[in-house]
Design a protein around this motif. Structure first.
Motif, PDB file in Angstrom:
ATOM      1  N   ALA A  51      22.054  20.428  10.680  1.00  0.00           N
ATOM      2  CA  ALA A  51      22.151  19.346  11.666  1.00  0.00           C
ATOM      3  C   ALA A  51      21.935  19.955  13.046  1.00  0.00           C
ATOM      4  CB  ALA A  51      23.517  18.679  11.588  1.00  0.00           C
ATOM      5  N   ALA A  52      21.088  19.301  13.867  1.00  0.00           N
ATOM      6  CA  ALA A  52      20.667  19.874  15.146  1.00  0.00           C
ATOM      7  C   ALA A  52      21.810  19.946  16.157  1.00  0.00           C
ATOM      8  CB  ALA A  52      19.528  19.050  15.737  1.00  0.00           C
ATOM      9  N   ASN A  53      21.689  20.922  17.065  1.00  0.00           N
ATOM     10  CA  ASN A  53      22.725  21.099  18.101  1.00  0.00           C
ATOM     11  C   ASN A  53      22.509  20.122  19.255  1.00  0.00           C
ATOM     12  OD1 ASN A  53      20.378  22.637  18.292  1.00  0.00           O
ATOM     13  ND2 ASN A  53      21.257  24.042  19.758  1.00  0.00           N
ATOM     14  N   GLY A 180       7.906  20.247  20.842  1.00  0.00           N
ATOM     15  CA  GLY A 180       7.295  18.927  20.997  1.00  0.00           C
ATOM     16  C   GLY A 180       7.323  17.955  19.837  1.00  0.00           C
ATOM     17  N   PRO A 181       7.754  18.352  18.608  1.00  0.00           N
ATOM     18  CA  PRO A 181       7.652  17.364  17.524  1.00  0.00           C
ATOM     19  C   PRO A 181       8.838  16.400  17.427  1.00  0.00           C
ATOM     20  CG  PRO A 181       8.482  19.403  16.617  1.00  0.00           C
ATOM     21  CD  PRO A 181       8.231  19.647  18.095  1.00  0.00           C
ATOM     22  N   GLY A 182       9.908  16.668  18.187  1.00  0.00           N
ATOM     23  CA  GLY A 182      11.181  15.957  17.981  1.00  0.00           C
ATOM     24  C   GLY A 182      11.097  14.459  18.218  1.00  0.00           C
ATOM     25  N   GLY A 220      10.743  16.902  14.080  1.00  0.00           N
ATOM     26  CA  GLY A 220       9.567  16.220  13.551  1.00  0.00           C
ATOM     27  C   GLY A 220       9.719  15.649  12.160  1.00  0.00           C
ATOM     28  N   CYS A 221      10.854  15.897  11.485  1.00  0.00           N
ATOM     29  CA  CYS A 221      11.032  15.309  10.150  1.00  0.00           C
ATOM     30  C   CYS A 221      11.525  13.875  10.310  1.00  0.00           C
ATOM     31  CB  CYS A 221      12.056  16.095   9.328  1.00  0.00           C
ATOM     32  SG  CYS A 221      11.478  17.727   8.857  1.00  0.00           S
ATOM     33  N   SER A 222      10.785  12.944   9.722  1.00  0.00           N
ATOM     34  CA  SER A 222      11.204  11.549   9.839  1.00  0.00           C
ATOM     35  C   SER A 222      11.637  10.980   8.497  1.00  0.00           C
ATOM     36  CB  SER A 222      10.067  10.713  10.432  1.00  0.00           C
ATOM     37  OG  SER A 222       8.955  10.801   9.578  1.00  0.00           O
ATOM     38  N   MET A 239      15.796  21.998  10.376  1.00  0.00           N
ATOM     39  CA  MET A 239      16.788  21.398  11.283  1.00  0.00           C
ATOM     40  C   MET A 239      16.439  19.936  11.534  1.00  0.00           C
ATOM     41  SD  MET A 239      18.017  22.758  15.023  1.00  0.00           S
ATOM     42  CE  MET A 239      19.413  23.758  14.577  1.00  0.00           C
ATOM     43  N   LEU A 240      17.474  19.081  11.469  1.00  0.00           N
ATOM     44  CA  LEU A 240      17.269  17.640  11.602  1.00  0.00           C
ATOM     45  C   LEU A 240      18.094  17.060  12.732  1.00  0.00           C
ATOM     46  CD1 LEU A 240      17.625  16.691   7.815  1.00  0.00           C
ATOM     47  CD2 LEU A 240      15.524  17.182   9.084  1.00  0.00           C
ATOM     48  N   GLY A 241      17.440  16.287  13.594  1.00  0.00           N
ATOM     49  CA  GLY A 241      18.142  15.568  14.651  1.00  0.00           C
ATOM     50  C   GLY A 241      18.215  14.101  14.291  1.00  0.00           C
ATOM     51  N   GLY A 242      17.119  13.383  14.580  1.00  0.00           N
ATOM     52  CA  GLY A 242      17.086  11.927  14.401  1.00  0.00           C
ATOM     53  C   GLY A 242      17.489  11.445  13.019  1.00  0.00           C
ATOM     54  N   GLN A 264      23.717   4.926  20.405  1.00  0.00           N
ATOM     55  CA  GLN A 264      22.811   5.599  21.325  1.00  0.00           C
ATOM     56  C   GLN A 264      22.492   7.019  20.836  1.00  0.00           C
ATOM     57  OE1 GLN A 264      23.967   6.819  25.310  1.00  0.00           O
ATOM     58  NE2 GLN A 264      22.699   5.176  26.126  1.00  0.00           N
ATOM     59  N   PHE A 265      21.247   7.397  21.011  1.00  0.00           N
ATOM     60  CA  PHE A 265      20.807   8.754  20.627  1.00  0.00           C
ATOM     61  C   PHE A 265      19.855   9.225  21.719  1.00  0.00           C
ATOM     62  CE2 PHE A 265      17.595  11.194  17.873  1.00  0.00           C
ATOM     63  CZ  PHE A 265      18.331  12.359  17.886  1.00  0.00           C
ATOM     64  N   TYR A 266      20.050  10.435  22.197  1.00  0.00           N
ATOM     65  CA  TYR A 266      19.172  10.900  23.277  1.00  0.00           C
ATOM     66  C   TYR A 266      18.842  12.380  23.121  1.00  0.00           C
ATOM     67  CZ  TYR A 266      23.829  12.018  25.159  1.00  0.00           C
ATOM     68  OH  TYR A 266      25.107  12.470  25.319  1.00  0.00           O
ATOM     69  N   GLY A 267      17.686  12.733  23.697  1.00  0.00           N
ATOM     70  CA  GLY A 267      17.255  14.131  23.694  1.00  0.00           C
ATOM     71  C   GLY A 267      18.123  14.950  24.626  1.00  0.00           C
ATOM     72  N   MET A 268      18.205  16.239  24.356  1.00  0.00           N
ATOM     73  CA  MET A 268      19.083  17.094  25.160  1.00  0.00           C
ATOM     74  C   MET A 268      18.483  17.420  26.530  1.00  0.00           C
ATOM     75  SD  MET A 268      21.634  16.979  23.395  1.00  0.00           S
ATOM     76  CE  MET A 268      22.666  17.942  24.482  1.00  0.00           C
ATOM     77  N   SER A 269      17.209  17.060  26.744  1.00  0.00           N
ATOM     78  CA  SER A 269      16.651  17.194  28.107  1.00  0.00           C
ATOM     79  C   SER A 269      16.365  15.824  28.685  1.00  0.00           C
ATOM     80  CB  SER A 269      15.348  17.980  28.111  1.00  0.00           C
ATOM     81  OG  SER A 269      15.370  19.015  27.215  1.00  0.00           O
ATOM     82  N   SER A 270      16.965  14.789  28.136  1.00  0.00           N
ATOM     83  CA  SER A 270      16.733  13.433  28.638  1.00  0.00           C
ATOM     84  C   SER A 270      17.562  13.197  29.894  1.00  0.00           C
ATOM     85  CB  SER A 270      17.138  12.410  27.581  1.00  0.00           C
ATOM     86  OG  SER A 270      18.535  12.520  27.357  1.00  0.00           O
ATOM     87  N   GLN A 271      17.227  12.133  30.573  1.00  0.00           N
ATOM     88  CA  GLN A 271      18.017  11.730  31.733  1.00  0.00           C
ATOM     89  C   GLN A 271      19.487  11.543  31.315  1.00  0.00           C
ATOM     90  OE1 GLN A 271      16.515  10.051  34.925  1.00  0.00           O
ATOM     91  NE2 GLN A 271      18.610  10.298  35.657  1.00  0.00           N
ATOM     92  N   SER A 287      12.644  14.906  33.215  1.00  0.00           N
ATOM     93  CA  SER A 287      13.320  14.812  31.921  1.00  0.00           C
ATOM     94  C   SER A 287      12.245  14.949  30.847  1.00  0.00           C
ATOM     95  CB  SER A 287      14.043  13.481  31.802  1.00  0.00           C
ATOM     96  OG  SER A 287      13.124  12.465  31.516  1.00  0.00           O
ATOM     97  N   GLU A 288      12.573  15.642  29.761  1.00  0.00           N
ATOM     98  CA  GLU A 288      11.614  15.769  28.659  1.00  0.00           C
ATOM     99  C   GLU A 288      12.208  15.225  27.376  1.00  0.00           C
ATOM    100  OE1 GLU A 288       9.760  19.687  28.436  1.00  0.00           O
ATOM    101  OE2 GLU A 288       9.410  19.633  30.591  1.00  0.00           O
ATOM    102  N   GLY A 289      12.987  14.156  27.519  1.00  0.00           N
ATOM    103  CA  GLY A 289      13.578  13.547  26.330  1.00  0.00           C
ATOM    104  C   GLY A 289      13.811  12.065  26.551  1.00  0.00           C
TER     105      GLY A 289
HETATM  106  P1  5GP Z   1      14.144  15.495  15.305  1.00  0.00           P
HETATM  107  O1  5GP Z   1      14.749  15.965  14.018  1.00  0.00           O
HETATM  108  O2  5GP Z   1      14.964  14.440  15.959  1.00  0.00           O
HETATM  109  O3  5GP Z   1      12.709  15.093  15.148  1.00  0.00           O
HETATM  110  O4  5GP Z   1      14.108  16.762  16.283  1.00  0.00           O
HETATM  111  C1  5GP Z   1      15.280  17.440  16.649  1.00  0.00           C
HETATM  112  C2  5GP Z   1      14.918  18.550  17.625  1.00  0.00           C
HETATM  113  O5  5GP Z   1      14.318  18.025  18.821  1.00  0.00           O
HETATM  114  C3  5GP Z   1      16.099  19.327  18.158  1.00  0.00           C
HETATM  115  O6  5GP Z   1      16.637  20.236  17.244  1.00  0.00           O
HETATM  116  C4  5GP Z   1      15.499  19.998  19.394  1.00  0.00           C
HETATM  117  O7  5GP Z   1      14.783  21.165  19.081  1.00  0.00           O
HETATM  118  C5  5GP Z   1      14.501  18.954  19.878  1.00  0.00           C
HETATM  119  N1  5GP Z   1      15.025  18.217  21.043  1.00  0.00           N
HETATM  120  C6  5GP Z   1      16.233  17.651  21.202  1.00  0.00           C
HETATM  121  N2  5GP Z   1      16.356  17.043  22.394  1.00  0.00           N
HETATM  122  C7  5GP Z   1      15.189  17.244  23.027  1.00  0.00           C
HETATM  123  C8  5GP Z   1      14.694  16.876  24.329  1.00  0.00           C
HETATM  124  O8  5GP Z   1      15.335  16.190  25.119  1.00  0.00           O
HETATM  125  N3  5GP Z   1      13.448  17.309  24.634  1.00  0.00           N
HETATM  126  C9  5GP Z   1      12.698  18.047  23.773  1.00  0.00           C
HETATM  127  N4  5GP Z   1      11.501  18.474  24.170  1.00  0.00           N
HETATM  128  N5  5GP Z   1      13.122  18.389  22.535  1.00  0.00           N
HETATM  129  C10 5GP Z   1      14.348  17.992  22.176  1.00  0.00           C
END
Ligand code: 5GP
Length: 344
Positions: A51-53, A180-182, A220-222, A239-242, A264-271, A287-289
């Protein structure tokens, strides 16, 4: 300027070619793998999914459930040392399956030392920055290796073999692969930088394995099929986030809209993340998320069973009795179609 003409592939560009198999049932497939990591010599056995950090994925609650499946959780870096202390005291049985995440600042270093000193059972440190090509990461990995000679060190994120090798030589056991695949990542749009994830995994696994190291396919795994494709391409861990967000254990904010429950779910570099943890987006960066609302999915138990069931099933289709054999049994075919979407 140079253009590389080789076509690079993502998960959506391939399917597994089925192979004759003697396996009668998914229950005959062993998903557990055992590793002795190159630099630390740490031994670990379990199901190599992580599970992603991220704030609303890598929580203590997630670790409690996933560790029952011997699945790992990368605990996000925003818990305090005191919160770690009480978690360690209450759930010592999970510690074999958790990763301690850290950035590369001096305060991150000090905090990681404090957390690691709480229990000998903590054995993974995940050093995570968005751009793993920074010289600073290599120096930080060397410093962590000197400080923690007997702990498994993970470092990333990168997408090419040269940098995988550099990080392993600097002391990393496992390199995290993906730019970039997240699902909530906007790096490719904001910067134009990235690498299709399946090719990144294939190339980075080759480089890491040549040195006795390991890789994590991150992002990138959906669906479960993508998890299998990552393993098929050579990822030691995925590693899986979404896919794990939006559950009871994810701990995201619950929001009601039109009587429906969302999380709510957000990227770790999001606003959203920067507002929460850094007092807003600094004026020199973008912001990159993304921030998204996911339909609330209930307990993660069903989802993790579904994912592991899917990977087991892939193994039966290609005749791999153990997950370890999946890469050897994998032939990918290039495709221009995936699922049939007649019914949405
Ligand atoms: P997912 O499984 O959701 O497709 O991808 C999870 C991964 O996306 C995380 O482990 C991390 O590497 C990446 N990620 C998480 N938050 C952000 C973000 O805000 N910006 C970018 N560029 N990557 C992110």
């Amino acid at each position: 300027m140079r253009i590389e003409q080789d076509l690079k592939l993502g998960f959506k560009d391939v399917l597994f070619r089925p192979k004759r198999s003697t396996l009668k049932s998914r229950s005959q497939v062993e998903l557990k793998r055992s590793f002795i990591f190159k630099n630390s010599q740490v031994k670990w056995e379990g199901v190599p999914v992580i599970a992603a950090n991220m704030d609303s994925v890598g929580t203590f609650e997630m670790a409690k459930v996933l560790s029952q499946h011997q699945v790992l959780t990368a605990i996000h870096k925003h818990y305090t040392v005191d919160e770690w202390k009480s978690f360690i005291k209450s759930y010592p049985e999970t510690l074999n399956n958790v990763l301690v995440s850290t950035g590369t600042s001096e305060s991150d270093f000090v905090k990681t030392q404090q957390i690691m000193s709480l229990s000998e059972k903590l054995q993974f440190i995940c050093i995570d920055i968005a751009n793993g090509y920074s010289e600073h990461l290599v120096e930080f990995v060397s410093k962590m290796r000197e400080t923690f000679p007997n702990k498994a060190i993970i470092a990333g994120n990168v997408v090419t073999g040269d940098m995988v090798e550099e990080l392993i030589l600097a002391g990393a056991d496992i390199v995290k692969v993906g730019i970039g695949p997240g699902s909530v990542c906007t790096t490719r749009v904001k910067t134009g930088v990235g690498y299709p994830q399946l090719s990144a995994i294939i190339e980075c696994a080759d480089a890491a394995h040549g040195l006795g190291g390991s890789i994590i396919g991150d992002g990138g795994c959906s669906c479960a099929g993508d998890v299998s494709k990552a393993f098929g391409g050579g990822a030691d861990f995925v590693m899986l986030g979404g896919m794990l967000a939006g559950h009871t254990e994810s701990g995201g904010e619950i929001i009601f809209q039109n009587d429906k429950k969302f999380m709510q779910f957000y990227g770790m570099s999001s606003q959203s993340a920067m507002d929460k943890h850094a007092g807003g987006v600094a004026n020199y960066r973008a912001s990159e998320g993304k921030t998204v609302l996911l339909p609330y999915r209930g307990p993660v138990e069903n989802t993790i069973q579904d994912i592991l069931g899917g990977v087991r099933s892939t193994c039966t289709y290609v005749g791999a009795a153990r997950l370890k054999e999946l890469t050897k049994r994998t032939t990918f075919i290039r495709v221009q179609e995936q699922e049939n979407n007649v019914y949405g």
